[in-house]
Design an enzyme around this catalytic site. Structure first.
Site, short mmCIF file in Angstrom:
data_model
loop_
_atom_site.label_atom_id
_atom_site.label_comp_id
_atom_site.label_asym_id
_atom_site.label_seq_id
_atom_site.Cartn_x
_atom_site.Cartn_y
_atom_site.Cartn_z
N SER A 1 36.15 30.51 41.60
CA SER A 1 36.58 29.13 41.38
C SER A 1 36.27 28.25 42.59
O SER A 1 36.12 28.74 43.72
CB SER A 1 38.08 29.11 41.13
OG SER A 1 38.74 29.60 42.27
N CYS B 1 30.30 30.37 34.04
CA CYS B 1 30.13 29.27 35.00
C CYS B 1 29.11 28.29 34.48
O CYS B 1 29.05 27.15 34.92
CB CYS B 1 29.69 29.83 36.34
SG CYS B 1 28.27 30.92 36.18
N GLU C 1 29.23 30.61 45.01
CA GLU C 1 28.78 30.06 43.73
C GLU C 1 30.04 29.77 42.95
O GLU C 1 30.85 30.68 42.73
CB GLU C 1 27.93 31.08 42.97
CG GLU C 1 26.66 31.48 43.66
CD GLU C 1 25.61 30.40 43.66
OE1 GLU C 1 25.62 29.55 42.76
OE2 GLU C 1 24.79 30.39 44.59
N GLY D 1 39.16 28.71 45.20
CA GLY D 1 39.03 29.92 46.00
C GLY D 1 37.84 29.84 46.94
O GLY D 1 37.94 30.17 48.12
#
Ligand code: NAP
Length: 532
Positions: free
Chosen positions: A242, A302, A265, A245
């Site tokens: 995320s 994602c 990423e 994070g």
């Protein structure tokens, strides 16, 4: 295979903390055996120091030996058989077929890296021969190539328990480069992580690799990740997950007395722009393709398309109706874990209350909250809505997207300009559309890592040319990819040798070129040996 839930520090097991956490099945809510031990700072140090102590040996192993090691990892992974697939399915709610697809992907990826390092030109060896007779000053002999940087910390994401976790491109590319790896196991699938880690350790043993090139630590407490990134023996970190994070750990990496590269990423909105020519010709096909891309894997990618923009017209109205109908047919399904399910349902409630959004479609079947089931949703807005509430352009992880009605090219360009960096941007159009909408394409080229024509963002080809990254916040560093063979570039740096004795140079730079690698010699690509 019996799992222990302990830290794997090289081949040694360790469980120094009294604190444990369970793994659970998101479909049933039941806990899975065994419990997993939080790692202590002492155990983290042991893993990093062990990795540092064997880095010199590992980096000097021949590329051939490292390639054999990657192939042994594939064999040991396959030898886990259905245990790996069943555990991954139990911990994530993914169907077995999806887990198998992930396993195929990591095997293909490891094979690509093995071929890459056997071939050798990835190391970008360059030679500028010296000339003692040059006037007015002699020219030095200058040679350089990429060299591994040292122990790497790896954080995988919850949504790919096999393909973007312990065995993902981060670990494999670091090994390919010659760097030891310490993985922080994802607490949402710690058993899958342990199985994968044991496959790596078996392969390392079989290939006589020094103990310590791989360790894995557990932790549900974010302090574990922080402590790993802060450790002075870690030379870089790779993260998939995320934005919250990734950003937190990126800041930790930057605040160290010696900052290190932190390759994150993160999430992304992955817009799709449907241009009028394509809309007129194949609205049914695009609507079906989009909804498949949106709902695949319960929208937990994602690359999930979180926004679709099109020109207001009868075709666009029809397209919106088709999308709403297809979305209503999506059967609510279990999300990865309770945390992701709660974040999704909370995000949907906020969107439902937004004055800038209209809910135009949702799954007709009711989701079962006890099984963490998500329904699919489709909202609608316009340029003004996006302008007054820019959070509509944030990723909401799950099967939800927003259709944006545009009045003209300017609206599309304005929306693209407002967007943050994205992993991908897709355009559906005809050749004529592309000419007419050129200003939009110029913006997208600045905003996205991968531009897709007449296709959908979910499903990334693992190959040499792929780029899976993008401007922040899609990635912390837009130059690098986390998928495909180019990701090896994150774990190496150029080292230059000036007038260095031939026998003491890395093999790739020696005159005889015994590995027969392609090099750039005085500006020209060649794999010839050089005269001494
Ligand atoms: P996540 O919650 O950020 O977790 C990723 C890892 O980071 C976990 O090991 C997690 O451990 C750790 N972590 C998270 N916050 C931390 C903090 N503040 N300090 C220290 N460690 C921290 O992400 P996720 O829920 O697993 O994955 C879903 C997200 O990943 C989505 O946003 C998705 O778009 C993104 N994703 C991106 C890609 C890509 O290639 N760009 C691919 C897949 C997924 P803890 O759980 O212990 O915190």
């Amino acid at each position: 295979m019996n799992l222990t839930g302990k830290q794997l520090i090289g081949h040694r097991e360790s469980a120094k903390s009294d604190e444990t956490f369970p793994a659970s099945n998101p479909r049933s809510g039941t806990e899975l055996e065994p419990v997993f031990y939080e790692s202590t700072s002492e155990e983290i140090s042991e893993a990093v120091e062990l990795a540092g102590s064997v880095f010199g040996v590992f980096r000097n192993r021949l590329a051939e030996e490292r390639a054999d090691f990657l192939e042994a990892i594939c064999q040991e992974t396959m030898a886990l058989g259905d245990d790996l697939l069943e555990r991954a399915s139990a911990e994530t709610g993914h169907p077995l077929a999806r887990c198998e697809m992930e396993r195929n992907r990591i095997i293909h990826q490891a094979q690509l890296f093995s071929e890459l390092i056997r071939e050798g030109s990835w190391a970008d060896a360059r030679i500028d021969l010296g000339d003692l007779d040059r006037q007015p000053m002699p020219k030095p002999d200058v040679r350089s190539m990429m060299q591994p940087i040292g122990p790497i910390a790896v954080f995988g994401a919850s949504n790919f328990p096999i393909a973007i976790s312990v065995l993902g491109a981060d670990t494999i590319s670091a090994f390919a480069a010659g760097c030891p790896v310490i993985v922080k196991a994802h607490p949402a699938h710690p058993g899958t992580c342990e199985l994968a880690a044991r496959a790596i350790l078996s392969a390392a043993k079989r290939c006589n690799m020094p103990e310590g090139i791989f360790s894995m630590i557990h932790g549900r407490n974010t302090e574990v990740g922080r402590c790993l990134v802060e450790h002075p023996g870690i030379m870089a970190a790779a993260f998939t997950g995320s934005l919250a994070g990734g950003r937190a750990l990126m800041d930790v990496a930057a605040a160290r007395p010696v900052p290190i590269p932190f390759y994150a990423e993160m999430g992304s909105v992955n817009p799709i722009f449907v241009l009028p020519g394509a809309l007129a010709q194949k609205k049914e096909q695009i609507a079906a393709g989009f909804v498949t891309s949106l709902t695949m894997g319960v929208g937990q990618f994602c690359t999930n398309p979180g926004l679709v923009a099109g020109m207001e017209s009868d075709d666009w109205e029809k397209f919106s109706e088709l999308v709403a109908k297809k979305v209503s047919e999506f059967a609510p399904s279990t999300m990865l874990h309770a945390g992701i399910y709660e974040a999704y349902t909370k995000g949907i409630e906020i969107r439902k209350k937004s004055a800038d959004l209209e809910l135009i479609g949702k799954s007709s079947a009711r989701p079962n909250p006890d099984a963490c089931e998500a329904a699919a949703y489709i909202f609608q807005t316009n340029r003004q809505g996006i302008t007054s509430d820019p959070t509509l352009l944030d990723e909401l992880f799950g099967p939800v997207s927003t259709l944006v009605n545009c009045g003209g090219l300017e609206d599309m360009v304005a929306i693209a300009e407002k967007m943050d960096g994205s992993l991908s941007a897709s355009v559906h159009g005809t050749e004529e559309d592309l000419i007419e909408f050129h200003p939009l394409l110029s913006v997208l080229q600045r905003k996205a890592g991968r531009l897709i024509f007449n296709g959908y963002p979910v499903g990334i080809e693992v190959c040499h040319s792929i780029h899976h990254g993008g401007p922040y916040p899609a990635a912390s560093h837009s130059f690098f990819t986390s998928i495909g063979t180019r990701c090896i570039e994150r774990f190496v740096r150029p080292v230059c040798y000036q007038d260095w004795p031939d026998s003491q140079l890395p093999t790739e730079l020696q005159n005889a070129n015994p590995l027969n690698v392609w090099r750039i010699v005085n500006g020209t690509r060649s794999n010839n040996a050089l005269k001494a």
